[in-house]
Design a protein around this motif. Structure first.
Motif: not given
Length: 446
Positions: A416-442
């Motif tokens: 459902d939409a709530k679970k999908i939003l939860g995944i997106a929020k979690d991933v946004m907080w993860f540190p990234r080794a690449s400053p150019k990394a873009k995350i796209l949600y389909l």
């Protein structure tokens, strides 16, 4: 006056087409559906039998659908039509495509006769899509030594004992082929073969070939194929697709191999597609972090129907990543479980049970991936359900990929939409080794 002008223009246009070089006219006719090619007979007397000199005859599925709609099919109607075409034909047929529909037929003897005719005329491309009962290939098919492309479906493949190989064959596609129970000790030589595809074949261990120029290898649902021997004899393979589609314990006559032995015999592989069943088979025994030799040629890796909560598959995936220093693209279709929608509720169809805690504990361990994926630029993970193992794996990849540019995530359509939003929020907080990394949600996958 206008009528005369129109007539002059049309005659001029006809002359232009009719006076084209023979090879261009043949090329035009071969690109038309066969029925339309025959209709060119009405253009003029010069064109009346022009279709009988075509070097290519394409009786594909579309041809039979058109014939059936006009009521000319009948029980054996398509056999009569092709028989008449073959009788009227005036030149050798170099390209022959035949679709045999799933209708009642008295026999397939006529097909034998067509194969005999082709074997005497130097056919170079043969496609036989058989949806009827399994067809036993006649021995004279194996005398078509000019073949460059051969595509067979639903046949018995039993070459005569004296058959040594198709010396000019470059592409071979075999689907639903039964190679019989007779052991074949002599290797069939295919010195020019570049593309080989085995799909849902039985007794495939009898298909013993040598193809030193092979570049594209696909083996799907044919677990008893002599895979290791095949890749040992094919040092030029650059694209390999290997999928079991079922657990290995369901089969017999399977070669013993592991990740190290298989990859050491693929020194030039650039694209590797493997499913979870084959990966689990390769890592059935404990594997080291580092393989005897790195897979320096590998650029793109596809893990199909992958199950992150299975520790064996996780170990295999990490081993592949750790030993692929030049990997640029990672594509993964994850499958922790299958979810089907039933009315307003979701029904969960579980995969074979595994200890999920083992995988998650390993993913949080300090040395889970003690290697930097320096060249990895693109990651795509599909069918996520937001499990802890999935999120930890995504976090791991983001932290070890300094050159990452695009990370695409496609959640499962069962969420459902709530679970999908939860995944997106979690991933946004993860540190990234690449400053150019873009995350796209389909959009969620259905």
């Amino acid at each position: 006056m206008e009528k005369n002008i129109r007539r002059a223009v049309s005659c001029g246009d006809e002359d232009r087409i009719s006076n084209l070089p023979e090879h261009l006219i043949d090329s035009i006719l071969e690109r038309l559906p066969f029925e339309d090619a025959v209709k060119t007979s009405i253009i003029s007397k010069k064109w009346r039998y022009r279709w009988t000199t075509m070097r290519a005859l394409i009786f594909d599925e579309q041809f039979f659908k058109k014939v059936a709609k006009k009521g000319a099919f009948g029980c054996n109607g398509f056999i009569r039509i092709i028989y008449k075409v073959m009788i009227l034909h005036k030149v050798p047929i170099l390209k022959f495509h035949l679709h045999i529909p799933n209708i009642y037929l008295d026999s397939l003897q006529e097909v034998d006769q067509w194969m005999l005719l082709l074997s005497r005329n130097g056919v170079t491309e043969l496609v036989l899509k058989n949806l009827n009962r399994r067809y036993e290939l006649p021995s004279y098919l194996f005398s078509c030594l000019d073949l460059i492309m051969l595509d067979l479906q639903n046949c018995f493949y039993k070459p005569p004992l004296e058959f040594e190989g198709f010396l000019n064959l470059e592409e071979l596609i075999l689907k639903h082929i039964d190679f019989g129970a007779r052991l074949c000790e002599t290797k069939i030589n295919l010195p020019q073969l570049k593309k080989l595809s085995l799909h849902t074949c039985t007794n495939a261990y009898n298909f013993n070939i040598k193809a030193t120029k092979l570049q594209y290898l696909t083996v799907v649902a044919s677990p008893d194929a002599m895979l290791l021997q095949l890749i040992m004899d094919s040092p030029c393979v650059s694209v390999a697709v290997i999928a079991l589609q079922k657990p290995i314990q369901d089969f017999v006559r399977v070669e013993k191999m592991n990740l190290a032995t298989m990859l050491s015999n693929l020194p030039r592989v650039k694209d590797l597609y493997i499913d979870k069943h084959f990966l689990k088979f390769l890592v059935a025994e404990k594997i080291p972090k580092l393989l005897p030799c790195v897979i320096s040629s590998l650029k793109r890796l596809w893990l199909l129907r992958f199950q992150l909560s299975d520790l064996h598959q996780l170990h295999g995936a990490l081993c592949l990543l750790r030993n692929s220093p030049n990997l640029e693209t990672l594509y993964m279709i994850h499958m922790q479980s299958r979810m089907l929608k039933c009315s307003c509720n979701f029904m969960l169809l579980q995969e074979p049970r595994v200890n999920v805690g083992l995988a998650t504990n390993h993913l949080v361990s300090p040395n889970c991936l003690d290697f930097t994926l320096d060249q990895l630029q693109t990651i795509e993970i599909r069918s996520l359900v937001g499990s802890k193992a999935e999120l930890l794996f995504i976090k791991l990849l983001l932290a070890h990929s300094p050159s990452l540019e695009n990370f695409t995530i496609a959640p499962s359509g069962a969420l459902d939409a709530k679970k999908i939003l939860g995944i997106a929020k979690d991933v946004m907080w993860f540190p990234r080794a690449s400053p150019k990394a873009k995350i796209l949600y389909l959009n969620p996958e259905a």
